[in-house]
Design a protein around this motif. Structure first.
Motif, PDB file in Angstrom:
ATOM      1  N   PRO A  44       6.831 -25.747 -36.710  1.00  0.00           N
ATOM      2  CA  PRO A  44       7.823 -26.310 -35.287  1.00  0.00           C
ATOM      3  C   PRO A  44       7.710 -24.996 -34.760  1.00  0.00           C
ATOM      4  N   PHE A  45       7.212 -25.747 -32.924  1.00  0.00           N
ATOM      5  CA  PHE A  45       7.329 -24.696 -32.619  1.00  0.00           C
ATOM      6  C   PHE A  45       8.801 -24.442 -31.417  1.00  0.00           C
ATOM      7  N   THR A  46       9.910 -23.506 -31.351  1.00  0.00           N
ATOM      8  CA  THR A  46      11.081 -23.852 -30.431  1.00  0.00           C
ATOM      9  C   THR A  46      10.875 -23.860 -29.674  1.00  0.00           C
ATOM     10  N   GLY A  47       9.926 -22.883 -28.316  1.00  0.00           N
ATOM     11  CA  GLY A  47      10.531 -23.386 -27.208  1.00  0.00           C
ATOM     12  C   GLY A  47      10.978 -22.284 -26.004  1.00  0.00           C
ATOM     13  N   LEU A  48      11.643 -21.957 -24.934  1.00  0.00           N
ATOM     14  CA  LEU A  48      11.857 -20.963 -24.360  1.00  0.00           C
ATOM     15  C   LEU A  48      13.383 -21.529 -23.597  1.00  0.00           C
ATOM     16  N   ARG A  49      13.350 -23.155 -24.298  1.00  0.00           N
ATOM     17  CA  ARG A  49      14.741 -23.726 -22.772  1.00  0.00           C
ATOM     18  C   ARG A  49      16.194 -23.191 -22.905  1.00  0.00           C
ATOM     19  N   ALA A  50      16.087 -22.906 -24.118  1.00  0.00           N
ATOM     20  CA  ALA A  50      17.124 -22.570 -24.165  1.00  0.00           C
ATOM     21  C   ALA A  50      18.302 -20.876 -24.176  1.00  0.00           C
ATOM     22  N   ILE A  51      16.633 -20.029 -23.430  1.00  0.00           N
ATOM     23  CA  ILE A  51      16.831 -18.818 -23.034  1.00  0.00           C
ATOM     24  C   ILE A  51      17.650 -18.519 -22.060  1.00  0.00           C
ATOM     25  N   PRO A  52      17.588 -19.071 -21.256  1.00  0.00           N
ATOM     26  CA  PRO A  52      18.777 -19.623 -19.590  1.00  0.00           C
ATOM     27  C   PRO A  52      20.060 -19.479 -20.081  1.00  0.00           C
ATOM     28  N   GLU A  53      20.327 -20.708 -21.392  1.00  0.00           N
ATOM     29  CA  GLU A  53      22.048 -20.691 -21.409  1.00  0.00           C
ATOM     30  C   GLU A  53      22.292 -19.360 -22.184  1.00  0.00           C
ATOM     31  N   VAL A  54      21.314 -18.691 -23.445  1.00  0.00           N
ATOM     32  CA  VAL A  54      22.229 -17.830 -24.238  1.00  0.00           C
ATOM     33  C   VAL A  54      22.211 -16.284 -23.020  1.00  0.00           C
ATOM     34  N   LEU A  55      21.121 -16.526 -22.507  1.00  0.00           N
ATOM     35  CA  LEU A  55      21.387 -15.020 -21.408  1.00  0.00           C
ATOM     36  C   LEU A  55      22.695 -15.193 -20.745  1.00  0.00           C
ATOM     37  N   ARG A  56      23.253 -16.649 -20.176  1.00  0.00           N
ATOM     38  CA  ARG A  56      23.983 -16.491 -18.894  1.00  0.00           C
ATOM     39  C   ARG A  56      25.408 -16.299 -19.965  1.00  0.00           C
ATOM     40  N   ALA A  57      25.298 -17.024 -21.398  1.00  0.00           N
ATOM     41  CA  ALA A  57      26.612 -16.409 -21.856  1.00  0.00           C
ATOM     42  C   ALA A  57      26.648 -15.064 -22.065  1.00  0.00           C
TER      43      ALA A  57
ATOM     44  N   VAL B  75      25.905 -12.853 -20.102  1.00  0.00           N
ATOM     45  CA  VAL B  75      27.102 -11.987 -19.583  1.00  0.00           C
ATOM     46  C   VAL B  75      29.006 -11.858 -19.068  1.00  0.00           C
ATOM     47  N   THR B  76      29.447 -10.838 -19.184  1.00  0.00           N
ATOM     48  CA  THR B  76      30.629 -10.567 -19.175  1.00  0.00           C
ATOM     49  C   THR B  76      31.330 -10.104 -18.348  1.00  0.00           C
ATOM     50  N   ASP B  77      30.654  -8.989 -16.876  1.00  0.00           N
ATOM     51  CA  ASP B  77      31.005  -9.372 -15.819  1.00  0.00           C
ATOM     52  C   ASP B  77      31.696 -10.567 -14.750  1.00  0.00           C
ATOM     53  N   PRO B  78      32.356 -10.792 -14.582  1.00  0.00           N
ATOM     54  CA  PRO B  78      33.129 -11.932 -14.753  1.00  0.00           C
ATOM     55  C   PRO B  78      32.314 -12.234 -12.725  1.00  0.00           C
ATOM     56  N   ALA B  79      32.654 -10.825 -12.296  1.00  0.00           N
ATOM     57  CA  ALA B  79      31.524 -11.096 -10.818  1.00  0.00           C
ATOM     58  C   ALA B  79      30.003 -11.221 -10.675  1.00  0.00           C
ATOM     59  N   VAL B  80      29.160 -11.266 -11.777  1.00  0.00           N
ATOM     60  CA  VAL B  80      28.392 -11.490 -11.499  1.00  0.00           C
ATOM     61  C   VAL B  80      27.339 -13.226 -13.262  1.00  0.00           C
ATOM     62  N   ARG B  81      29.219 -13.097 -13.436  1.00  0.00           N
ATOM     63  CA  ARG B  81      28.740 -14.482 -13.849  1.00  0.00           C
ATOM     64  C   ARG B  81      29.486 -15.587 -12.498  1.00  0.00           C
ATOM     65  N   ALA B  82      29.867 -15.107 -11.317  1.00  0.00           N
ATOM     66  CA  ALA B  82      30.714 -16.431 -10.839  1.00  0.00           C
ATOM     67  C   ALA B  82      29.282 -16.844  -9.763  1.00  0.00           C
TER      68      ALA B  82
END
Length: 72
Positions: free
Chosen positions: A8-21, A23-30
Motif C-alpha cells: 500500500p502507498f502511504t501518501g503525503l496528505r497527512a504531512i501538513p497537519e503533522v507539521l502544523r501540530a 509548531v509550539t510557538d503561539p505566534a507562529v501557530r496564529a
C-alpha cells in the motif's frame, strides 16, 4: 518490481497537519495557512474550475478566521 512500487502507498496528505501540530510557538501557530489551492488540492477537475478554486480558497480563509488564526 522494486519495494517503492508495491502497495500500500502511504501518501503525503497527512504531512501538513503533522507539521502544523508540531509548531509550539503561539505566534507562529496564529499565522494563517499559506499557499495556493494547487498546494492542497490534487484533483485536476477542481484545479481547472476557476469558480470552484475561488470558493475553496475563500472557504479556507473563513475556516482560518473561525479557528482564531490571524489573517494577514
Amino acid at each position: 518490481m522494486g519495494a517503492v512500487l508495491r502497495p500500500p502507498f502511504t501518501g503525503l496528505r497527512a504531512i501538513p497537519e503533522v507539521l502544523r501540530a508540531a509548531v509550539t510557538d503561539p505566534a507562529v501557530r496564529a499565522l494563517p495557512p499559506r499557499g495556493g489551492v494547487e498546494q492542497w488540492v490534487d484533483d485536476v477537475g477542481t484545479l481547472n474550475d476557476a469558480d470552484l478554486r475561488r470558493r475553496l480558497a475563500q472557504a479556507r480563509v473563513e475556516r482560518s478566521s473561525q479557528d482564531g488564526r490571524v489573517q494577514g
